[in-house]
Write a protein that holds these residues in place. Structure first.
Motif, mmCIF file in Angstrom:
data_model
loop_
_atom_site.group_PDB
_atom_site.id
_atom_site.type_symbol
_atom_site.label_atom_id
_atom_site.label_comp_id
_atom_site.label_asym_id
_atom_site.label_seq_id
_atom_site.Cartn_x
_atom_site.Cartn_y
_atom_site.Cartn_z
ATOM 1 N N GLN A 1 0.830 -1.208 0.000
ATOM 2 C CA GLN A 1 0.000 0.000 0.000
ATOM 3 C C GLN A 1 0.869 1.263 0.000
ATOM 4 O O GLN A 1 0.533 2.259 -0.644
ATOM 5 C CB GLN A 1 -0.914 -0.014 1.224
ATOM 6 C CG GLN A 1 -2.017 0.994 1.189
ATOM 7 C CD GLN A 1 -3.004 0.776 2.332
ATOM 8 O OE1 GLN A 1 -2.761 0.017 3.262
ATOM 9 N NE2 GLN A 1 -4.130 1.446 2.248
ATOM 10 N N ASN A 2 2.005 1.205 0.692
ATOM 11 C CA ASN A 2 2.900 2.377 0.786
ATOM 12 C C ASN A 2 3.821 2.526 -0.419
ATOM 13 O O ASN A 2 4.531 3.517 -0.522
ATOM 14 C CB ASN A 2 3.774 2.287 2.054
ATOM 15 C CG ASN A 2 2.957 2.317 3.312
ATOM 16 O OD1 ASN A 2 1.830 2.777 3.327
ATOM 17 N ND2 ASN A 2 3.527 1.801 4.390
ATOM 18 N N GLY A 3 3.873 1.505 -1.278
ATOM 19 C CA GLY A 3 4.749 1.564 -2.444
ATOM 20 C C GLY A 3 6.152 1.034 -2.192
ATOM 21 O O GLY A 3 7.032 1.176 -3.037
ATOM 22 N N ASP A 4 6.390 0.438 -1.015
ATOM 23 C CA ASP A 4 7.714 -0.096 -0.671
ATOM 24 C C ASP A 4 7.852 -1.577 -1.006
ATOM 25 O O ASP A 4 8.956 -2.124 -0.940
ATOM 26 C CB ASP A 4 7.985 0.066 0.830
ATOM 27 C CG ASP A 4 7.959 1.505 1.280
ATOM 28 O OD1 ASP A 4 8.275 2.387 0.451
ATOM 29 O OD2 ASP A 4 7.626 1.757 2.442
ATOM 30 N N TYR A 5 6.750 -2.234 -1.320
ATOM 31 C CA TYR A 5 6.776 -3.680 -1.547
ATOM 32 C C TYR A 5 7.633 -4.016 -2.764
ATOM 33 O O TYR A 5 7.581 -3.344 -3.783
ATOM 34 C CB TYR A 5 5.354 -4.215 -1.765
ATOM 35 C CG TYR A 5 5.298 -5.719 -1.908
ATOM 36 C CD1 TYR A 5 5.319 -6.527 -0.794
ATOM 37 C CD2 TYR A 5 5.260 -6.321 -3.154
ATOM 38 C CE1 TYR A 5 5.287 -7.909 -0.907
ATOM 39 C CE2 TYR A 5 5.224 -7.698 -3.287
ATOM 40 C CZ TYR A 5 5.242 -8.484 -2.156
ATOM 41 O OH TYR A 5 5.210 -9.856 -2.283
#
Length: 140
Positions: free
Chosen positions: A92-96
């Motif tokens: 969701q945060n774009g860090d995956y």
């Protein structure tokens, strides 16, 4: 919302497409399915723990050992569920899909094998080597 792609289509994508909307959706669905599976395992394990105590000492000992196994299993499932939820937050945060330490892409094959991973293979190998080194120092 992007359509869900197959594993083959995911692996056929170019490096420039890494963690595009289709790939993020693929892993989001995979992680949600894993979370549901964990929750079902935990529910079944809780039901198994609710069996009445046995009057016979041998049966009680077997039941106690089974209970210990169930509790260890539940602890592992709870830990996995925490990792899955963390992966969903990173998604969701774009860090995956990016290493927590180096920032490098983790890579699709590694994410397919271990969707909750936070580290690229190189960093993980270094972390494990450090753990072994420190464990050896403590025991030596």
């Amino acid at each position: 919302m992007p359509h869900t792609i197959s594993e083959e289509a995911l692996l056929a994508m170019t490096a420039s497409q890494y963690m595009n909307a289709s790939q993020r959706e693929f892993f989001r669905k995979r992680l949600l399915a894993l979370a549901l599976e964990c929750e079902q395992h935990l529910g079944n394990a809780r039901k198994n723990l609710q069996t009445p105590a046995q009057a016979d000492p041998l049966d009680a000992a077997v039941e106690e050992e089974t209970c210990r196994h169930q509790l260890r299993f539940m602890a592992r499932q709870q830990a996995l569920l925490g990792k899955i939820r963390g992966a969903l937050r990173r998604l969701q945060n774009g860090d995956y899909g990016y290493c927590k330490i180096s920032g490098d892409p983790i890579g699709l094959p590694r994410l397919l094998a271990r969707p909750t991973t936070e580290y690229c293979a190189e960093v993980k190998a270094r972390l494990e080597q450090n753990e072994r080194h420190y464990a050896h120092q403590r025991t030596g």
